[in-house]
Design a protein around this motif. Sequence first.
Motif, PDB file in Angstrom:
ATOM      1  N   GLU A 208      55.698 -31.657  22.386  1.00  0.00           N
ATOM      2  CA  GLU A 208      56.250 -32.811  21.953  1.00  0.00           C
ATOM      3  C   GLU A 208      57.181 -31.971  20.722  1.00  0.00           C
ATOM      4  O   GLU A 208      57.811 -32.247  19.962  1.00  0.00           O
ATOM      5  CB  GLU A 208      54.831 -33.080  20.348  1.00  0.00           C
ATOM      6  N   GLN A 209      57.118 -30.390  20.320  1.00  0.00           N
ATOM      7  CA  GLN A 209      58.400 -30.232  19.650  1.00  0.00           C
ATOM      8  C   GLN A 209      59.029 -29.718  20.716  1.00  0.00           C
ATOM      9  O   GLN A 209      60.563 -29.349  19.712  1.00  0.00           O
ATOM     10  CB  GLN A 209      57.603 -28.692  19.148  1.00  0.00           C
ATOM     11  N   GLY A 210      59.404 -29.949  21.645  1.00  0.00           N
ATOM     12  CA  GLY A 210      60.790 -29.572  22.347  1.00  0.00           C
ATOM     13  C   GLY A 210      61.243 -30.597  22.434  1.00  0.00           C
ATOM     14  O   GLY A 210      60.589 -31.611  22.493  1.00  0.00           O
ATOM     15  N   LYS A 211      62.405 -31.026  22.810  1.00  0.00           N
ATOM     16  CA  LYS A 211      63.321 -32.190  23.138  1.00  0.00           C
ATOM     17  C   LYS A 211      64.215 -31.665  24.530  1.00  0.00           C
ATOM     18  O   LYS A 211      65.974 -31.699  23.878  1.00  0.00           O
ATOM     19  CB  LYS A 211      64.281 -32.043  22.030  1.00  0.00           C
ATOM     20  N   GLY A 212      63.655 -30.498  25.293  1.00  0.00           N
ATOM     21  CA  GLY A 212      64.317 -30.094  26.391  1.00  0.00           C
ATOM     22  C   GLY A 212      64.693 -31.024  27.472  1.00  0.00           C
ATOM     23  O   GLY A 212      64.056 -31.798  27.591  1.00  0.00           O
ATOM     24  N   ARG A 213      65.786 -29.948  28.214  1.00  0.00           N
ATOM     25  CA  ARG A 213      65.476 -30.765  29.497  1.00  0.00           C
ATOM     26  C   ARG A 213      65.279 -30.427  30.701  1.00  0.00           C
ATOM     27  O   ARG A 213      65.992 -28.833  30.462  1.00  0.00           O
ATOM     28  CB  ARG A 213      66.892 -31.596  30.183  1.00  0.00           C
ATOM     29  N   PHE A 214      64.839 -30.623  32.113  1.00  0.00           N
ATOM     30  CA  PHE A 214      64.345 -29.685  32.731  1.00  0.00           C
ATOM     31  C   PHE A 214      65.036 -29.840  34.037  1.00  0.00           C
ATOM     32  O   PHE A 214      65.367 -29.836  35.038  1.00  0.00           O
ATOM     33  CB  PHE A 214      63.318 -30.196  33.478  1.00  0.00           C
ATOM     34  N   ILE A 215      66.260 -28.546  33.678  1.00  0.00           N
ATOM     35  CA  ILE A 215      67.354 -28.493  35.260  1.00  0.00           C
ATOM     36  C   ILE A 215      67.223 -27.513  35.395  1.00  0.00           C
ATOM     37  O   ILE A 215      67.671 -28.104  36.680  1.00  0.00           O
ATOM     38  CB  ILE A 215      68.788 -28.082  33.857  1.00  0.00           C
TER      39      ILE A 215
ATOM     40  N   LEU B 288      67.721 -22.626  28.704  1.00  0.00           N
ATOM     41  CA  LEU B 288      67.322 -22.135  30.260  1.00  0.00           C
ATOM     42  C   LEU B 288      67.949 -23.237  31.290  1.00  0.00           C
ATOM     43  O   LEU B 288      67.340 -23.959  31.011  1.00  0.00           O
ATOM     44  CB  LEU B 288      66.471 -21.459  30.302  1.00  0.00           C
ATOM     45  N   TRP B 289      69.015 -22.446  32.251  1.00  0.00           N
ATOM     46  CA  TRP B 289      69.618 -24.166  33.579  1.00  0.00           C
ATOM     47  C   TRP B 289      68.785 -22.825  34.082  1.00  0.00           C
ATOM     48  O   TRP B 289      68.244 -23.604  35.267  1.00  0.00           O
ATOM     49  CB  TRP B 289      70.933 -23.887  33.097  1.00  0.00           C
ATOM     50  N   ALA B 290      68.575 -22.090  34.516  1.00  0.00           N
ATOM     51  CA  ALA B 290      67.955 -21.439  36.475  1.00  0.00           C
ATOM     52  C   ALA B 290      66.785 -21.145  35.840  1.00  0.00           C
ATOM     53  O   ALA B 290      66.128 -21.022  35.180  1.00  0.00           O
ATOM     54  CB  ALA B 290      68.245 -20.043  35.980  1.00  0.00           C
ATOM     55  N   GLY B 291      66.398 -21.163  36.878  1.00  0.00           N
ATOM     56  CA  GLY B 291      65.526 -21.716  37.872  1.00  0.00           C
ATOM     57  C   GLY B 291      63.892 -19.691  37.372  1.00  0.00           C
ATOM     58  O   GLY B 291      65.303 -19.035  37.428  1.00  0.00           O
ATOM     59  N   VAL B 292      63.475 -19.325  37.762  1.00  0.00           N
ATOM     60  CA  VAL B 292      63.066 -18.083  37.458  1.00  0.00           C
ATOM     61  C   VAL B 292      62.324 -17.496  38.943  1.00  0.00           C
ATOM     62  O   VAL B 292      62.474 -18.449  39.773  1.00  0.00           O
ATOM     63  CB  VAL B 292      61.679 -17.399  36.957  1.00  0.00           C
ATOM     64  N   ALA B 293      62.039 -16.534  39.338  1.00  0.00           N
ATOM     65  CA  ALA B 293      61.631 -15.908  40.775  1.00  0.00           C
ATOM     66  C   ALA B 293      60.114 -14.934  39.857  1.00  0.00           C
ATOM     67  O   ALA B 293      60.192 -14.537  38.750  1.00  0.00           O
ATOM     68  CB  ALA B 293      62.982 -14.553  41.235  1.00  0.00           C
ATOM     69  N   SER B 294      59.193 -14.275  40.676  1.00  0.00           N
ATOM     70  CA  SER B 294      57.685 -13.862  40.352  1.00  0.00           C
ATOM     71  C   SER B 294      57.574 -12.983  41.510  1.00  0.00           C
ATOM     72  O   SER B 294      57.771 -13.891  42.952  1.00  0.00           O
ATOM     73  CB  SER B 294      57.615 -15.140  39.454  1.00  0.00           C
TER      74      SER B 294
ATOM     75  N   SER C 165      65.414 -39.227  34.286  1.00  0.00           N
ATOM     76  CA  SER C 165      65.905 -39.135  35.495  1.00  0.00           C
ATOM     77  C   SER C 165      65.578 -37.553  36.401  1.00  0.00           C
ATOM     78  O   SER C 165      65.474 -36.933  35.220  1.00  0.00           O
ATOM     79  CB  SER C 165      67.086 -39.570  36.279  1.00  0.00           C
ATOM     80  N   PHE C 166      65.820 -37.169  37.154  1.00  0.00           N
ATOM     81  CA  PHE C 166      65.040 -35.712  38.003  1.00  0.00           C
ATOM     82  C   PHE C 166      66.461 -34.727  38.213  1.00  0.00           C
ATOM     83  O   PHE C 166      66.725 -36.059  39.431  1.00  0.00           O
ATOM     84  CB  PHE C 166      63.384 -35.438  39.335  1.00  0.00           C
ATOM     85  N   ILE C 167      66.840 -34.115  38.270  1.00  0.00           N
ATOM     86  CA  ILE C 167      67.958 -33.727  39.022  1.00  0.00           C
ATOM     87  C   ILE C 167      67.605 -31.875  39.932  1.00  0.00           C
ATOM     88  O   ILE C 167      68.270 -31.949  40.994  1.00  0.00           O
ATOM     89  CB  ILE C 167      68.831 -33.159  38.339  1.00  0.00           C
ATOM     90  N   ALA C 168      66.020 -31.294  39.570  1.00  0.00           N
ATOM     91  CA  ALA C 168      66.101 -29.969  39.528  1.00  0.00           C
ATOM     92  C   ALA C 168      65.226 -30.422  40.189  1.00  0.00           C
ATOM     93  O   ALA C 168      64.120 -31.639  40.773  1.00  0.00           O
ATOM     94  CB  ALA C 168      65.487 -29.451  39.076  1.00  0.00           C
TER      95      ALA C 168
ATOM     96  N   THR D 158      65.683 -26.535  28.845  1.00  0.00           N
ATOM     97  CA  THR D 158      67.094 -26.268  28.096  1.00  0.00           C
ATOM     98  C   THR D 158      66.766 -26.536  26.087  1.00  0.00           C
ATOM     99  O   THR D 158      67.450 -26.366  25.487  1.00  0.00           O
ATOM    100  CB  THR D 158      68.058 -27.466  28.482  1.00  0.00           C
ATOM    101  N   ASP D 159      65.740 -26.664  26.318  1.00  0.00           N
ATOM    102  CA  ASP D 159      65.519 -25.999  24.299  1.00  0.00           C
ATOM    103  C   ASP D 159      64.840 -24.824  24.369  1.00  0.00           C
ATOM    104  O   ASP D 159      64.318 -24.446  23.113  1.00  0.00           O
ATOM    105  CB  ASP D 159      63.943 -27.252  23.715  1.00  0.00           C
ATOM    106  N   ARG D 160      65.003 -23.644  25.086  1.00  0.00           N
ATOM    107  CA  ARG D 160      64.937 -22.014  24.959  1.00  0.00           C
ATOM    108  C   ARG D 160      63.463 -21.204  25.554  1.00  0.00           C
ATOM    109  O   ARG D 160      63.974 -20.297  26.132  1.00  0.00           O
ATOM    110  CB  ARG D 160      65.576 -21.911  23.521  1.00  0.00           C
ATOM    111  N   TYR D 161      62.694 -22.724  25.803  1.00  0.00           N
ATOM    112  CA  TYR D 161      61.268 -22.475  26.457  1.00  0.00           C
ATOM    113  C   TYR D 161      60.991 -21.984  27.977  1.00  0.00           C
ATOM    114  O   TYR D 161      60.967 -22.533  28.431  1.00  0.00           O
ATOM    115  CB  TYR D 161      59.993 -22.740  25.654  1.00  0.00           C
ATOM    116  N   LEU D 162      60.714 -21.098  28.212  1.00  0.00           N
ATOM    117  CA  LEU D 162      60.165 -20.911  29.526  1.00  0.00           C
ATOM    118  C   LEU D 162      58.414 -21.050  29.546  1.00  0.00           C
ATOM    119  O   LEU D 162      57.624 -20.473  29.006  1.00  0.00           O
ATOM    120  CB  LEU D 162      59.702 -19.427  30.531  1.00  0.00           C
ATOM    121  N   TYR D 163      57.825 -22.438  30.549  1.00  0.00           N
ATOM    122  CA  TYR D 163      56.360 -23.415  30.075  1.00  0.00           C
ATOM    123  C   TYR D 163      55.943 -22.388  31.501  1.00  0.00           C
ATOM    124  O   TYR D 163      56.414 -22.738  32.507  1.00  0.00           O
ATOM    125  CB  TYR D 163      56.726 -24.479  29.339  1.00  0.00           C
TER     126      TYR D 163
END
Lengths: 359, 271
Positions: free
Chosen positions: A113-120, A159-165, A75-78, A135-140
């Motif tokens: 493949e090494q990550g196990k995260g959720r994209f919140i 990581l639960w929050a989006g980024v700014a650039s 499922s998608f939430i973001a 949430t797997d701690r990485y910014l991709y």
Amino acid sequence: MHTFSSPKSIWKVIFLLALASLMLAACSGVAVNNWPGLSHAGNAVYYAQLQLIKIDATNGTQIWRYPEKPDAKNSFIAAPAVNGRQVIAGNMNNEVIAIDDESGQELWAFRDEQGKGRFIASPLVVNDTVLIPSTDRYLYSLDANTGQLLWRFKARDALWAGVASDGKWVYLPGTDHYLYVIDLASGKLAWEMDLGGSMLHAPVLAPDGMLYLSTIVQEMIAVDAAQQKVVWRETIEGKVWNPPLLDDGRLVFGTDKNKVYALDAQSGATLWTVSTTGSIIASPVKLGDGYLLGAENGEVFIVTREGARGWTRTLKGKIYSSLSLSENLAAVGGMELEHLLVTFDAQGKQDWTYNPPGN
Amino acid sequence: MWDTIIITPFTNVLLFIYTLMGQNFGVAIILFTLLVRLITHPLMVSQIKGGQAMQELQNHPRYKEIQEKYKNDREKLAQEQAALLKELGINPFGSCLPLLIQFPIIIGLYQSLYKAMPHTPYDMLVLTRHLYPFLDISRILPINNQFLWMDLSQPERLVLPFLPFGIPVMAIIVMATTYIQSKLLTPPSTNPKDQTAMMSNMMNLYMPFLMGYMGLTLASGLSLYFIVSNLFSIGQYALLGKANWRNLLPKPKAVEEPEVKKTGKPVRGKK
């Protein structure tokens, strides 16, 4: 009347079966519980809750949905990002998907493949680079055209929050209390700052380089990115769950303790506050001459730029998301609502609503 | 109501232990599970004693006599059994009532573990609303889910460099401990045609797979809870001297007996 051939065994069997059923019911295959993510581009609204849905922003007609059938695991939430002809979103099963904006067909999918995260958090697309925290701690960092991994940066925690650039630096708020500033081209850390609390929403980046973000310890903070220092931090009543609105030198936001604030963006001084009857989780959006806010108790209302209450409408259900569609139209979404999306014009008149076809 | 009485206090105690234990969620889960199981220990003892009383009842001569006498009249049989239970001072619910009281506690324990590991912003919002004022949210969040090689909020796989796939170690341990626990806790049946014993044996086979599947697919923090809980139960039964260790050993194979024995004819020759 019953006989007691072996009551202990019978009760044990009943107990274990009931326990197992309850545990399975509580966890397995349960749809992810969250408010919808909303974004807007051109004449379309993109609605993320379980599925990704593209809706015509002029009349509320559904254009496509992805995947065709709901899939709780994926499922998608973001809110998705729209990059030209691509709609890019991360799901709760460690995948980033790019969808053709016209057809709703999948273009590419990325999975570490090494990550196990959720994209919140929502992705951000900068110069054909997709930036998406997990949430797997990485910014991709991914190539927007192919989905190839360019680099990934590891934070201390999820990581639960989006980024700014700003096109050169990426500003990444972490639940680990740190604000990371990363080189967009290389993914190398430039500097970092402990802000004293978890950050759950994307920062707002002002044209003058000021960053505005809040922590879960009830502070709104302004950081001068060029000087690498906190300019001001204000204690607020309640937590802020979505990005504040920066408008004409005012920082406007609502809290889960029934307050709407307007702070002076330069100094952090409180310009005005408005008390509400429900928690404010959604970001405020501009509508007409004021700000539209949605509350958890179903109230949709206007606050003028001077902090006076305008019209109020009440929906059945809980409002957690909002979106500006034009100067004169805004949409709200949430949970337990009669319609998934409801739009209002600046005068408070309800415009189109959206529910999936067949509902 | 359920949240206020069970889930919220459990979640807060779990997170309080977490802050005391240097923000190690794995240790917090272990200690919290042990704490809840220790508190419910008297119920468990009562359940074991009740179960034993019922077991002994089945070997009581008068119980056997009643069963034989009223085998064709179930209503009368039940009445006589109830009268016998009353006379012997045995509470027929002595084994199941403590079990039923433990039921919401175990479910609550399980749900509070799930609640303490929010998966979405909405879950986080709900969690922050259920925290008691004495808990410092800045010390709780982010919850450190790392324990040994595991992320406790994710299903666990041990990845070894020489293997192309991860090994679900926790799921295997959950299966093994559930199997051992159910075997140790099953009382020996005197009657091979006892239907409830057969059902119990089926459950002993079925439950480890069910629990193993849950360990495979759910967050490893829950697997850790299952394992600690199973080991505690085994320890409890062992300390009370009620663990049937013989159940773990393979049963000796039945030996074909001479025909004469089966028919009950004299085995000795004529004098």
